[in-house]
Design a protein around this motif. Sequence first.
Motif, PDB file in Angstrom:
ATOM      1  N   ARG A 241       0.807  -1.214   0.000  1.00  0.00           N
ATOM      2  CA  ARG A 241       0.000   0.000   0.000  1.00  0.00           C
ATOM      3  C   ARG A 241       0.844   1.270   0.000  1.00  0.00           C
ATOM      4  NH1 ARG A 241      -0.575   2.957   4.379  1.00  0.00           N
ATOM      5  NH2 ARG A 241       0.304   2.265   6.354  1.00  0.00           N
ATOM      6  N   LEU A 242       2.158   1.144   0.260  1.00  0.00           N
ATOM      7  CA  LEU A 242       2.988   2.342   0.365  1.00  0.00           C
ATOM      8  C   LEU A 242       4.430   2.039  -0.027  1.00  0.00           C
ATOM      9  CD1 LEU A 242       1.997   5.146   1.384  1.00  0.00           C
ATOM     10  CD2 LEU A 242       3.215   4.691   3.510  1.00  0.00           C
ATOM     11  N   LEU A 243       4.941   2.797  -1.002  1.00  0.00           N
ATOM     12  CA  LEU A 243       6.348   2.769  -1.374  1.00  0.00           C
ATOM     13  C   LEU A 243       6.910   4.139  -1.022  1.00  0.00           C
ATOM     14  CD1 LEU A 243       5.996   1.223  -4.962  1.00  0.00           C
ATOM     15  CD2 LEU A 243       6.127   0.012  -2.766  1.00  0.00           C
ATOM     16  N   VAL A 244       7.843   4.183  -0.101  1.00  0.00           N
ATOM     17  CA  VAL A 244       8.355   5.454   0.411  1.00  0.00           C
ATOM     18  C   VAL A 244       9.771   5.672  -0.095  1.00  0.00           C
ATOM     19  CG1 VAL A 244       8.921   6.795   2.461  1.00  0.00           C
ATOM     20  CG2 VAL A 244       6.905   5.315   2.465  1.00  0.00           C
ATOM     21  N   SER A 245      10.020   6.858  -0.630  1.00  0.00           N
ATOM     22  CA  SER A 245      11.356   7.219  -1.094  1.00  0.00           C
ATOM     23  C   SER A 245      11.824   8.462  -0.355  1.00  0.00           C
ATOM     24  CB  SER A 245      11.357   7.499  -2.606  1.00  0.00           C
ATOM     25  OG  SER A 245      12.658   7.808  -3.060  1.00  0.00           O
ATOM     26  N   GLY A 246      13.099   8.457   0.028  1.00  0.00           N
ATOM     27  CA  GLY A 246      13.631   9.616   0.722  1.00  0.00           C
ATOM     28  C   GLY A 246      15.142   9.590   0.740  1.00  0.00           C
ATOM     29  N   SER A 247      15.721  10.537   1.467  1.00  0.00           N
ATOM     30  CA  SER A 247      17.160  10.723   1.654  1.00  0.00           C
ATOM     31  C   SER A 247      17.828  11.425   0.491  1.00  0.00           C
ATOM     32  CB  SER A 247      17.881   9.393   1.942  1.00  0.00           C
ATOM     33  OG  SER A 247      17.367   8.811   3.126  1.00  0.00           O
ATOM     34  N   ALA A 248      17.170  11.503  -0.646  1.00  0.00           N
ATOM     35  CA  ALA A 248      17.676  12.224  -1.809  1.00  0.00           C
ATOM     36  C   ALA A 248      16.499  12.376  -2.764  1.00  0.00           C
ATOM     37  CB  ALA A 248      18.829  11.482  -2.474  1.00  0.00           C
ATOM     38  N   PRO A 249      16.564  13.325  -3.710  1.00  0.00           N
ATOM     39  CA  PRO A 249      15.457  13.509  -4.656  1.00  0.00           C
ATOM     40  C   PRO A 249      15.272  12.277  -5.543  1.00  0.00           C
ATOM     41  CG  PRO A 249      16.897  15.428  -4.647  1.00  0.00           C
ATOM     42  CD  PRO A 249      17.613  14.356  -3.873  1.00  0.00           C
ATOM     43  N   ARG A 269       9.250  12.098   0.797  1.00  0.00           N
ATOM     44  CA  ARG A 269       9.256  12.879   2.030  1.00  0.00           C
ATOM     45  C   ARG A 269      10.589  13.580   2.159  1.00  0.00           C
ATOM     46  NH1 ARG A 269      13.391  11.336   3.885  1.00  0.00           N
ATOM     47  NH2 ARG A 269      13.947   9.404   4.883  1.00  0.00           N
ATOM     48  N   TYR A 270      10.660  14.537   3.065  1.00  0.00           N
ATOM     49  CA  TYR A 270      11.871  15.340   3.248  1.00  0.00           C
ATOM     50  C   TYR A 270      12.217  15.438   4.724  1.00  0.00           C
ATOM     51  CZ  TYR A 270      14.715  19.489   4.007  1.00  0.00           C
ATOM     52  OH  TYR A 270      15.694  20.354   4.434  1.00  0.00           O
ATOM     53  N   GLY A 271      13.516  15.396   4.989  1.00  0.00           N
ATOM     54  CA  GLY A 271      13.997  15.602   6.346  1.00  0.00           C
ATOM     55  C   GLY A 271      15.507  15.614   6.341  1.00  0.00           C
ATOM     56  N   MET A 272      16.076  15.730   7.495  1.00  0.00           N
ATOM     57  CA  MET A 272      17.521  15.693   7.651  1.00  0.00           C
ATOM     58  C   MET A 272      17.822  15.221   9.064  1.00  0.00           C
ATOM     59  SD  MET A 272      18.093  19.838   7.589  1.00  0.00           S
ATOM     60  CE  MET A 272      19.864  19.679   7.487  1.00  0.00           C
ATOM     61  N   THR A 273      19.070  14.914   9.341  1.00  0.00           N
ATOM     62  CA  THR A 273      19.418  14.378  10.649  1.00  0.00           C
ATOM     63  C   THR A 273      18.978  15.327  11.761  1.00  0.00           C
ATOM     64  OG1 THR A 273      21.350  13.310   9.649  1.00  0.00           O
ATOM     65  CG2 THR A 273      21.294  13.455  12.039  1.00  0.00           C
ATOM     66  N   GLU A 274      19.193  16.615  11.564  1.00  0.00           N
ATOM     67  CA  GLU A 274      18.901  17.589  12.626  1.00  0.00           C
ATOM     68  C   GLU A 274      17.415  17.829  12.852  1.00  0.00           C
ATOM     69  OE1 GLU A 274      23.045  18.737  11.114  1.00  0.00           O
ATOM     70  OE2 GLU A 274      21.200  17.892  10.297  1.00  0.00           O
ATOM     71  N   THR A 275      16.577  17.484  11.901  1.00  0.00           N
ATOM     72  CA  THR A 275      15.140  17.790  12.030  1.00  0.00           C
ATOM     73  C   THR A 275      14.257  16.555  12.018  1.00  0.00           C
ATOM     74  OG1 THR A 275      14.744  17.965   9.639  1.00  0.00           O
ATOM     75  CG2 THR A 275      15.529  19.949  10.775  1.00  0.00           C
ATOM     76  N   LEU A 276      14.824  15.389  11.737  1.00  0.00           N
ATOM     77  CA  LEU A 276      14.056  14.189  11.416  1.00  0.00           C
ATOM     78  C   LEU A 276      13.159  14.496  10.197  1.00  0.00           C
ATOM     79  CD1 LEU A 276      13.287  12.853  15.008  1.00  0.00           C
ATOM     80  CD2 LEU A 276      15.262  12.397  13.540  1.00  0.00           C
ATOM     81  N   ILE A 277      12.084  13.762  10.009  1.00  0.00           N
ATOM     82  CA  ILE A 277      11.251  13.971   8.819  1.00  0.00           C
ATOM     83  C   ILE A 277      10.230  15.061   9.120  1.00  0.00           C
ATOM     84  CG2 ILE A 277       9.765  12.873   7.103  1.00  0.00           C
ATOM     85  CD1 ILE A 277      12.717  11.878   7.320  1.00  0.00           C
ATOM     86  N   THR A 278      10.166  16.045   8.258  1.00  0.00           N
ATOM     87  CA  THR A 278       9.297  17.198   8.512  1.00  0.00           C
ATOM     88  C   THR A 278       8.214  17.407   7.460  1.00  0.00           C
ATOM     89  OG1 THR A 278      10.961  18.581   7.417  1.00  0.00           O
ATOM     90  CG2 THR A 278      11.030  18.479   9.823  1.00  0.00           C
ATOM     91  N   ILE A 279       8.406  16.881   6.245  1.00  0.00           N
ATOM     92  CA  ILE A 279       7.477  17.125   5.143  1.00  0.00           C
ATOM     93  C   ILE A 279       7.244  15.807   4.416  1.00  0.00           C
ATOM     94  CG2 ILE A 279       7.072  18.450   3.017  1.00  0.00           C
ATOM     95  CD1 ILE A 279       9.261  20.411   4.029  1.00  0.00           C
ATOM     96  N   SER A 280       6.003  15.553   4.013  1.00  0.00           N
ATOM     97  CA  SER A 280       5.731  14.308   3.292  1.00  0.00           C
ATOM     98  C   SER A 280       4.425  14.389   2.526  1.00  0.00           C
ATOM     99  CB  SER A 280       5.662  13.127   4.268  1.00  0.00           C
ATOM    100  OG  SER A 280       5.382  11.921   3.581  1.00  0.00           O
ATOM    101  N   ALA A 281       4.362  13.622   1.443  1.00  0.00           N
ATOM    102  CA  ALA A 281       3.085  13.350   0.801  1.00  0.00           C
ATOM    103  C   ALA A 281       2.302  12.401   1.710  1.00  0.00           C
ATOM    104  CB  ALA A 281       3.299  12.719  -0.572  1.00  0.00           C
TER     105      ALA A 281
END
Length: 463
Positions: A241-249, A269-281
């Motif tokens: 039901r879900l394929l998640v891609s992240g860490s790079a475009p 989704r988008y995030g970084m080490t300092e913020t964890l994940i902050t934005i996602s579809a």
Amino acid sequence: MPLLAALLATDDLEAALTAPEGSFSRHDLLGWAASIAGDLTGVPIAAVHAAPGAPTVAAVAGALLAGVPIVPVPPDAGRLEREHVLKDSGAALLLTDDPAAAGETGLPTLPITRTDRSTTIPGEPPGHAPALVLYTSGTTGAPKGVVISRAAIAADLDALAGAWEWTPADTLVHGLPLYHVHGLVLGALGPLRLGGRLIHTGKPHPDAYAQSAGTMYFGVPTVWSRIAAQPEAARRLAPARLLVSGSAPLPAPVFYDLRELTGQAPVERYGMTETLITISARSDGERRPGQVGLPLTGITTRIVDESGAPLPYDGVTIGNLQVQGPTLFDGYLRGGAVQSWGEGWYATGDVATIGPDGWHRIVGRASTDLIKTGGYRVGAGEVEDALLLHPAVHEAAVLGLPDPDLGERITAFVVADPIEEMELIAFVAERLAAHKRPRAVRLVEALPRNAMGKVQKSRLRDA
């Protein structure tokens, strides 16, 4: 609610973790982690040789049960990097099944794999207590220890549970490293907090993903590109039901290939080490190629110019992305103490656009992916996506190199079948504004990448 709520909530004897070492019930995994926690009593901070597999999951869970901050050390780290992390973090011991992993540091080691199991569960530490110290990649100097609290991890996983409708009925499959946010926080601690089963494939091979029945799959763009290149393996993921891609475009062509082969578009989704994940579809919403969605619950974002003035949300204007919310880190570890980053808006160092509907497109790092050429501001990712539309191009990385006339010259490094430079330049010029075309194309055998699949543009620039 305890950080590892699902691990503590049941004595379930069904397989909760499957890894190359075998399958482990939640009951067995809890006893394993509790045994490790007992050995960590009084330890101020510990490190773990974070090899992919069940021992690392058990070791991190044990440290979190004990309330001991844990420092994951990449198993493929070179001697200097490993010694820097162990010394800089102040780790009192190293959890590992390979005593040689401590190198010449003289650090005592504690075995992870054991037959002992414990029924003694320590009390839950306070939410503000540090949980993880994750070291950055060190692209701007020696790796820095990012201190992340228990409350930040809990807030992030709970927000993702809402965005992705993540429940105890889910089976998560991935083979990502267990020393980054993606593989460790989301991919290992997620199931221990939210429930469900975790299948860690050891390595993220397309065949391993195809042979593991799951409802959710995590991958970085390199993984998804390889899966899309093996149609039979990709089609085996269609029931998920879900394929998640992240860490790079995620390149747009890979987005479209996955949608065609699996019947669903991937969630970015988008995030970084300092913020964890902050934005996602969202799992129940729209998914757009090249865009990462909306801020998670509790997160606020904005884009600003170089002076800090807010910029419009018109989907075109590129600005410096700032975030605030409960998932942000406490600070950097320096000299055994946490040096706070400040408060309020955190400057991510990334540049982005935000549309009128709130959707975010990450242009990239301000230092490498925002190209100022001839008075224009060009996002490297847009040019890369255009290059990837050419059938001869397999990979592309674009950056701005110094130019006495333009300020920066758009330069593309391309992995491709034999092709003329001018053909690719003309190809991009037909699809984007003329000022966005590469002024030079360099054919290379491979692009330098780190363990998470991110192209290391600083190495291209240095070369």
